[in-house]
Structure formats: C-alpha cells, structure tokens
Enzyme design. Structure first.
Site, short mmCIF file in Angstrom:
data_model
loop_
_atom_site.label_atom_id
_atom_site.label_comp_id
_atom_site.label_asym_id
_atom_site.label_seq_id
_atom_site.Cartn_x
_atom_site.Cartn_y
_atom_site.Cartn_z
CG ASP A 294 -1.87 1.31 1.50
OD1 ASP A 294 -2.55 1.22 0.53
OD2 ASP A 294 -1.74 1.89 2.21
CD GLU A 337 -2.00 2.73 -3.52
OE1 GLU A 337 -2.87 3.54 -3.87
OE2 GLU A 337 -1.74 2.39 -2.44
#
Length: 594
Positions: A294, A337
């Site tokens: 993330d 990401e």
C-alpha cells in the site's frame, strides 16, 4: 536471530526470536525496547501484576520465561520510561490479539498447521505469461452473518461461501484488504497495530491458514494487502513504544502523514527488519501467494509528494525488502500501489529498480473512468485518453485496477460513474469492462462491481445481493462472469502481455466516431477487439489481408447481457478484403480470427 542483521536492516526472521514463544517449559517473552528504564510482563498468568524482565544481549532486549503461561492467555508489556511513568503496550511481534475493543496480545505460537496445497505450490510462479484475474475483497463486508453480533463470518465459514463464488465467476486470485490487527473497522485495516497478528475478528491464525489452504486446493491464489508505510497512533501499540520514537520519525513534519498516522522511520535498521520480517511471516507461515504493498508513493517521496524529494532510505528499504523476499519466495507476486511516474518500479533491483512484479496502472484507471464519465458529445475531444496508456505500457509491468478506492468517498460506484441515466449506464459499463479485459495488463476488480452496484461501498454493510432480483443487474453479473471465464481461457489476452508483439492497434484514429480497434496476439491465437463508445450506431469497415473467419467470442450488447443484439451468426467468413460491421451504441465485441 543475527543481531548484526537486525540492527543493519537485513533481517527477515526476527519474529522467530522476538514476541511470545511457547515451549514445554512455559512461554518465553522477548521485546526490543532500548530506551526503556524497565520492562515488566503482565497478563492472565500473573493477575496483571508486574513480573520483571531482564536485559539480554546488548541491553536493548528484554526477556523472561513464565512457566505457567500458556497459549490463549492475554498479555502486555509494561514499559517504564526514564521519568518513572509507564505505558502498557501490546506486543509488536504478537501472533494473535484479543477481539477489539480489547487491546491485549494473546499467546499463540507458530503452529504446526499442516497445509494441503502441495500441488498448488509446485505450480505457482510469478511469471508474466499467465492469466491473473483478481477479486479484491474486504472480509467483513462481503456478506454479513445475521446471527453474529458484528455480522462477521469466520475464516472457515467464508471459505465455504467464497471459494465456490470465485470459481463460478471466473476469478483465479483473491486480494484481501489488510488482515493485520487494527482497532478501527472504518480504517479497513490500513491503520494497523499488530503487524504479525491476523485480526481476531474472523477467527484464529490457523483458521486463516485453513482458508488459504482451501483456496489453493481449488486453484485460487491469495494476495494480502500489506502496509509498510505507516501505523496506527494508538498509544498501546507501536507509538513511542519504549518512551521514545522507536518506530516513527521524531519530527511531526515527516512523522505524521495525511491519514493522521505515524510514518515508519525506514532509516532505522531495526524498523526495516521489523517490516521485512512481517512480510516474510505472511508469505512463509500463511502461504500467501503475494503482497500488494500500500501507498508505495509515500515511500518513494517524502510524504508522497515529488516536490519534497526522494526518500532515499525508504527506497533502499523497498529494494532490500523485495530482493530479500524474491530470494526466499521466487514465486511471490509483489505488487506496488503507486500513483507516481517514478521509473523502474517493476525493474529488478540489480538494474536499480524497486523490484516489484507489477505496478497498479492508476493513470489508465483515471483516464478510462474520466472518459466514460464524460458525455458522448465530449468523447471526440477525449478520444486519446484511451490510447495514451499504450504509449507507456511497456515501461513497467502493469495491473489494471478498479479497486475499493474508486467506489468510496463520494466517487460513486463503477456503474454509477457512467454517463447518463440508469438504463444508459449498463451498456457503457459492459463496454468498459470488455475494453479493460482486452487491454494488456493483469486485472483487479473490487467486490460488488460485478453486481452493477449503484451505491458506494460501506464497510458496515454487506454487498447488495438483492440486486440479482433486478433484470439489468442480473444480466450485468452474467456478462462479467462470462467475460472473466473468456479472459482466463484465451491466451491471446495474457500470454504476451509484457511484449510489444502481444498488442497491435488496427485503428486508433476514429476520433469523430469514437471507435477503437486492436488485436491481441499470442503464439496460438489472434483476437480482434472492436469498440464503439459513442451513443450512435456506427458502421465500420475492417480491411483484411486475405480470406478470414471471424468467430464471435463475446459481445457486450448481447441480449442475454441486457443488450439488444441476438447475434444469430457466431461465425462470419469474409471472402473479400473487407469486413463490414454494424456496431450498436456503447458496445464492444471480441472476435477470434482464423
């Protein structure tokens, strides 16, 4: 544990030394708290009163053995600061935690759970020439259990419900939003307190292992959303763990981020070893097939802002993390990401890249959704939003995401984003997905997208399964189900994804008509993809170099999918050098060429 490796940020196994480890003699507790004046262990085994821990090694580690402690008992570390005050902290290396709102760690050893996924493990790899169709899931809100206090299904119960659903709908990978322990449901798992602790909301660590083992036995890979950037500010967890900023930056300017949480200080070797060991733990102990990392942009640049410059320490951490994981788990899918244009995210570390296997193509996502949000009259000016991605596509290995981030915070659901009224939205959404699955890059779609859901995702509610009672939604779901299976079985759509030989524009200059035509190619197949994204029926002439047979694979405007076309002839033979097609508004087709 090799202490030198731990301090220099080279360790991947510190969880085997730190934390609570049961044995026949009791439980040995060990924690790293270099600035503590004193550390005690408190828990169910001593009536939550202080049992002192002794310094070991260089005095930065504290350890004790409790003979009457046993798995299932709760505990915390009572850490005394230099001024004599103390805070009770959960164990940073705990393997289990009590259910929120409780905050204690729970003694749980590294179990001897026996996986039954040997066949899967022998076949898995991180190669770029296989189909990867990912269903992104939030465990707590896929379906709600009516007779459970919080509505949560257990890991085992979810396996019985979810695995058949994934197989029926043509998803061969599952990406689970963060499962590390977290105090707040609304954080969706991104504000973590227990980086080695599978959340107790859904059961035990062995329950999660059984879930993954069953997925593997059914041919489904499992990816975990991993958070290496920041942690929750709760004072019982990592925040000022030993009375000082042990895990976070001492300066709020770089220590607190846009989400109000604490940034990990990746310039500290001990922090890098902590995170590397956590990543290794999930892959090794739970057999996860990969990690989606993330907010990578917040590691590349200070606070995720390029104008503040590169965070060199965090970049080195990423390179060491990915290189170390690949050495230990060559099969693992490591996915970034990342919303930046930073080069080499998926290049090998040996070539000064970051070492990921895939990067989310957020540029493709933004361009594509903004195109379909626009009125048809504006799409002639926006035409090349849909051609631009192929200008840069081969710079990295990409994943095309329609993720949870796109259906929250006032952004509207995927179908709701489509321009026009209720009935106009569905043909456009079908055409969008047909285009997405023909475009190079592995695929990811968030739960509920397949239902044509019209409301934004809410973690407190289950998906709107009652939409299956509405014809347009039921037909839309059928379309996505057949599209997914078609993608999995057509090598032209994935075999040469990372090669320029796998994609060829046939026509990308139909600006006024909003028509796009391209081919996907493999060693054994050629698929022609034709799209009309205007609001009018269009005629299109395809020039053939020879007599060709066009076999229809799927069309977004078929009546069974809610469209208006029956397609009585699934196979067309063109003996001339031109093939004439009549394309209905907001539609697309795939043809298998001879």
């Amino acid at each position: 544990m090799e202490f030198y490796d731990f301090y220099t940020g080279q360790d991947f196994d510190s969880y085997r030394f730190l934390g609570a480890h049961p044995s026949d003699s009791g439980v040995t507790f060990c924690t790293f708290a270099p600035a503590a004046q004193h550390v005690s262990i408190i828990g169910d085994f001593n009536g939550w009163t202080d049992t002192g821990m002794g310094k070991i090694y260089d005095g930065n580690f504290w350890e004790c053995m409790i003979p009457n402690a046993a798995p299932g008992m709760r505990y915390k570390y009572r850490i005394y600061k230099k001024d004599g005050s103390f805070l009770d902290h959960a164990d940073p290396y705990a393997f289990y935690s009590e259910v929120r709102p409780g905050t204690a760690s729970v003694i749980c050893g590294l179990s001897d759970y026996h996986f039954h996924d040997e066949k899967w493990n022998r076949s898995r790899s991180a190669s770029y020439n296989k189909p990867i169709n990912i269903y992104e899931l939030h465990f707590g809100s896929w379906k709600k259990k009516t007779d459970a206090p919080d509505g949560w299904y257990s890991y085992q119960e979810l396996a019985a419900l979810l695995i058949p659903y994934l197989k029926e709908n043509g998803y061969n990978y599952l990406e689970i939003m963060p499962l590390a322990e977290h105090p707040c449901d609304e954080s969706w798992g991104y504000q973590e307190t227990g980086f080695f602790s599978p959340t107790s909301r859904y059961g035990t660590p062995d329950g999660l292992k059984a879930f993954i083992s069953q997925c593997h036995q059914n041919g489904i890979g499992v990816i975990l959303d991993f958070v290496p950037v920041h942690f929750a500010v709760n004072d019982y967890a990592l925040w000022k763990y030993d009375g000082t900023s042990l895990y976070e930056y001492p300066s709020a300017d770089v220590g607190v981020n846009e989400w109000g949480s604490c940034n990990f200080m990746h310039s500290r070797g001990e922090v890098c070893s902590f995170l590397q060991s956590a990543a290794c733990y999930w892959l090794r102990e739970f057999h996860f097939d990969g990690l989606r990392m993330d907010a990578v942009s917040n590691l590349i640049y200070w606070q995720g802002r390029p104008e503040r410059g590169e965070n060199k320490s965090a970049i080195r951490f990423l390179q060491n993390l990915n290189q170390g994981l690949k050495k230990r788990f060559p099969h693992a899918l490591l996915i970034a990401e990342d919303s930046t244009a930073y080069p080499g995210v998926t290049a090998p570390v040996s070539q000064n890249g970051l070492g990921f296997d895939y990067k989310w193509d957020l540029g493709w996502m933004n361009d594509t959704l903004s195109y379909f949000q626009a009125a048809p009259s504006q799409r002639t000016q926006l035409y090349h939003k849909l051609t631009f991605s192929m200008h840069y596509f081969y710079n990295e290995h990409y994943l095309l995401p329609l993720s949870h981030d796109e259906v929250v915070h006032g952004k509207a659901s995927i179908v709701q984003k489509m321009n026009g009224g209720y009935e106009d939205k569905f043909p456009q959404a079908r055409a969008l997905y047909l285009y997405m699955y023909a475009h190079p890059g592995i695929k990811l779609s968030f739960m509920g997208n397949e239902l044509g859901q019209l409301r934004e995702w809410d973690e407190k509610r289950e998906q709107d399964w009652e939409l299956e009672d509405y014809p347009l939604h039921k037909a839309f779901h059928r379309f996505l189900r057949e599209l997914n299976h078609c993608y999995l079985t057509c090598p032209a759509l994935w075999e040469l994804d990372s090669s320029r030989e796998g994609f060829q524009w046939i026509d990308c200059h139909q600006e006024e008509a909003c028509i796009y035509v391209f081919e996907r190619i493999s060693g054994s197949q050629t698929i022609l993809a034709i799209f009309n994204f205007s609001d009018m029926t269009r005629s299109y002439t395809f020039t053939c170099d020879r007599i060709r047979t066009f076999r229809l694979l799927i069309a977004s405007d078929m009546t069974q999918f809610g469209g208006t076309c029956d397609y009585p002839e699934k196979e067309l033979l063109f003996r001339k050098k031109t093939a004439e097609f009549t394309l209905s508004a907001f539609s697309g087709r795939w043809y298998l060429l001879d």
